[in-house]
Design an enzyme around this catalytic site. Structure first.
Site: not given
Ligand code: HSE
Length: 454
Positions: A141, A143, A145, A226, A230
Site C-alpha cells: 500500500v 509505495g 509511504i 488497485d 489497498k
C-alpha cells in the site's frame, strides 16, 4: 538462522527472491549497495541466496551472480539457507501458493502483493502466526509511504474513525494531467468537446506505464480495483475488522467527462479518485470513486504519482501520510524496511511474532447508508419549468439543493446542461431521486453523479 557468528558482519540472514522485476531488482540492488549499513542496523548481513525468475536471459538492472538465478521456484522455497522469502510477482496465484509453501518451509515472508493481502491477508497472517512466523506487506500500500507499520503499531491506541486516501499513483497521475494540460485542458479551450477517454487520457496512461507506475493490466488502476485492494488492507488493519475488496463499492475514472473537470474547477473543487472507509452508526462504509473535493483541502493538492492517506484517530486527531505511491525505488524502500525488521527480530531470537490480523466483525454496510453531498450534471430540454420539476423531485426525496446553474446549451438540439450541488443527503434517497429525475420526460439523461467529499 542459516549461520551463526560472533559479530554483525559475520552473521548472515538468507534472502530468497520470487520475482526480479522492477521491485525485486530494486530490492536486490539496495541489499548489495547498502550491505554494510544494513548489517550495522540489524546485526547481521542480508544475503540474497537465490532469485526465481521467469526468463533467465532477460536483461537485469541488478548484477547478481548468474548462478543465483533459477526458473524453478522450488530452488528458492526449498533452500535451507534462506530465512526470508520476498514475493514480488503480484497477483493472487501462483503467489499465494508460493507464500503458503514458504510458511510451510518455516520461512518468514515479505510481500508487495496487495491483491493477495486484500483478499486472503487474514488467513495468511493466521497461518504464519500459527507457525511462529510473520508476513510483512508495507510495500502493498502506498509505495514508499509508511502506512502498514503506523496502522499496525503507532496508531494502535486509537479507535480509527475514518481513512480517506488518494492511493493509486497511476490514476492520480492521469487525473492531474487531465485537469491541467491534457484532454481537459484542450476541451476547456475548445468549449468542452473532447470525448471521455480521449487522447489526453491515453497519453497520460501510457506515461504512467512507461514510468513503472501502472499495474501489468492497467484496468486494475483505471477501474479502481488497485485502490480498493489497498483500502481493504488499510481498513482491515485500522478498524481491526475484516473489510473485503468485494465489499467496497468501486468506480474508476474512465467515465469522467472533461466538462466535469471544467465545472469542478469553476466551483472551486478538484476531482480525485478517493478511497474512503469510515465508521458510521451500525458498521463501516467503504468506497472507491472519483469525487469532488474542495481545492483548499490537503488531499486536493496531492498531484501526479503522489499518494496521501488521511487517518482520523480518536486520540491523534487527523494524521496525514504523503509520498510517492508507486515506482521501483519507493516500493523497494518499503520491502527492504520489512526485511530489516524481520532480520532484526531473527537476530534478537524472537520466536513469536505478534498476531496482527482482524479481531472484530463489524458489518460493512451498503452506500445507501452514506450521508454526504453530491454533484449532478443533467442534460435536459431547454424550456421553461424544467428546473422546477427537478428541484421538486429532489425535494420530494428530502434532498436539498445548495447551488444550481445552467451550463452549455445546444440550440440545435434544444438541450441544456444543469449542474446541481446538493446539501448533505442520504445516498439511498439521492439515488431514488436520480432515478425519478431520469424518468422525467424533460430530462435526457443524468450525465454525471459524483460525491462531494470533505
Ligand atoms: N499501480 C499502482 C499505482 C502501483 O499506480 O499506484 C503501486 O501499488
Amino acid at each position: 538462522m542459516s549461520t551463526q557468528g560472533t559479530d554483525a558482519g559475520a552473521r548472515e540472514i538468507g534472502v530468497g527472491l520470487i520475482g526480479l522485476g522492477v521491485v525485486g531488482g530494486g530490492v536486490a540492488q539496495a541489499l548489495i549497495e547498502r550491505k554494510d549499513y544494513f548489517a550495522r542496523q540489524v546485526g547481521a548481513s542480508l544475503v540474497v541466496r537465490r532469485a526465481a525468475v521467469r526468463d533467465l536471459s532477460k536483461p537485469r538492472t541488478v548484477d547478481l551472480p548468474a548462478g543465483l538465478l533459477t526458473t524453478d521456484v522450488n530452488d528458492v522455497l526449498g533452500d535451507p539457507s534462506i530465512d526470508i522469502i520476498v514475493e514480488v510477482i503480484g497477483g493472487e496465484e501462483p503467489a499465494g501458493s508460493f507464500i503458503r509453501a514458504a510458511l510451510q518451509a518455516g520461512k518468514h515472508v515479505v510481500t508487495a502483493n496487495k491483491e493477495l493481502m486484500a483478499k486472503s491477508g487474514p488467513e495468511l497472517l493466521a497461518e504464519a502466526h500459527s507457525r511462529g512466523l510473520d508476513i510483512m506487506f508495507e510495500a502493498s500500500v502506498g509505495g514508499g509511504i509508511p502506512l502498514i507499520a503506523p496502522l499496525r503499531r503507532d496508531l494502535l491506541a486509537n479507535r480509527i474513525a475514518s481513512i480517506r486516501a488518494i492511493i493509486n499513483g497511476t490514476t492520480n497521475y492521469i487525473l492531474t494531467g487531465l485537469a491541467r494540460t491534457g484532454a481537459v485542458g484542450q476541451a476547456l479551450r475548445a468549449q468542452g468537446i473532447e470525448p471521455p477517454g480521449g487522447a489526453g487520457f491515453a497519453e497520460a496512461l501510457a506515461d504512467a506505464q512507461r514510468l513503472g507506475y501502472a499495474e501489468s493490466d492497467p484496468t486494475n488502476d483505471v477501474e479502481g480495483y488497485d485502490a480498493a485492494y489497498k483500502l481493504a488492507i488499510m481498513a482491515t488493519l485500522g478498524f481491526r475488522s475484516r473489510v473485503r475488496p468485494s465489499q467496497i463499492d468501486t468506480t474508476g475514472i474512465t467515465k469522467l467527462h472533461p466538462r466535469d473537470f471544467q465545472y469542478a474547477q469553476e466551483l472551486g473543487y478538484v476531482i480525485k479518485l478517493l478511497a474512503i472507509a469510515e465508521r458510521i452508526d451500525g458498521g463501516i462504509v467503504a468506497r472507491v470513486a472519483p469525487a469532488f473535493i474542495p481545492n483548499t483541502e490537503p488531499l486536493a493538492k496531492v498531484d501526479g504519482v503522489y499518494n496521501a492517506v488521511q487517518i482520523e484517530g480518536d486520540l491523534t486527531g487527523t494524521v496525514l501520510f504523503q509520498g510517492r505511491g508507486a515506482g521501483a525505488e519507493p516500493t523497494s524502500s518499503a520491502v527492504v524496511a520489512d526485511l530489516l525488521d524481520l532480520s532484526h527480530a531473527i537476530v534478537l531470537g524472537n520466536r513469536e511474532r505478534k498476531y496482527w490480523g482482524p479481531e472484530g466483525d463489524l458489518p460493512v454496510l451498503g452506500l445507501e447508508h452514506l450521508h454526504t453531498r453530491y454533484y449532478v450534471r443533467v442534460t435536459v430540454n431547454d424550456r421553461p419549468g424544467v428546473l422546477a420539476q427537478i428541484a421538486q423531485t429532489l425535494g420530494d426525496h428530502s434532498v436539498s439543493i445548495a447551488a444550481v446553474s445552467q451550463k452549455e446549451a445546444d440550440s440545435d438540439a434544444q438541450t441544456a446542461e444543469l449542474v446541481i450541488m446538493t446539501h448533505r443527503a442520504k445516498e439511498g434517497s439521492m439515488r431514488t431521486a436520480l432515478r425519478a429525475i431520469e424518468a422525467l420526460p424533460v430530462v435526457n439523461q443524468v450525465s454525471s453523479f459524483l460525491r462531494v467529499e470533505g
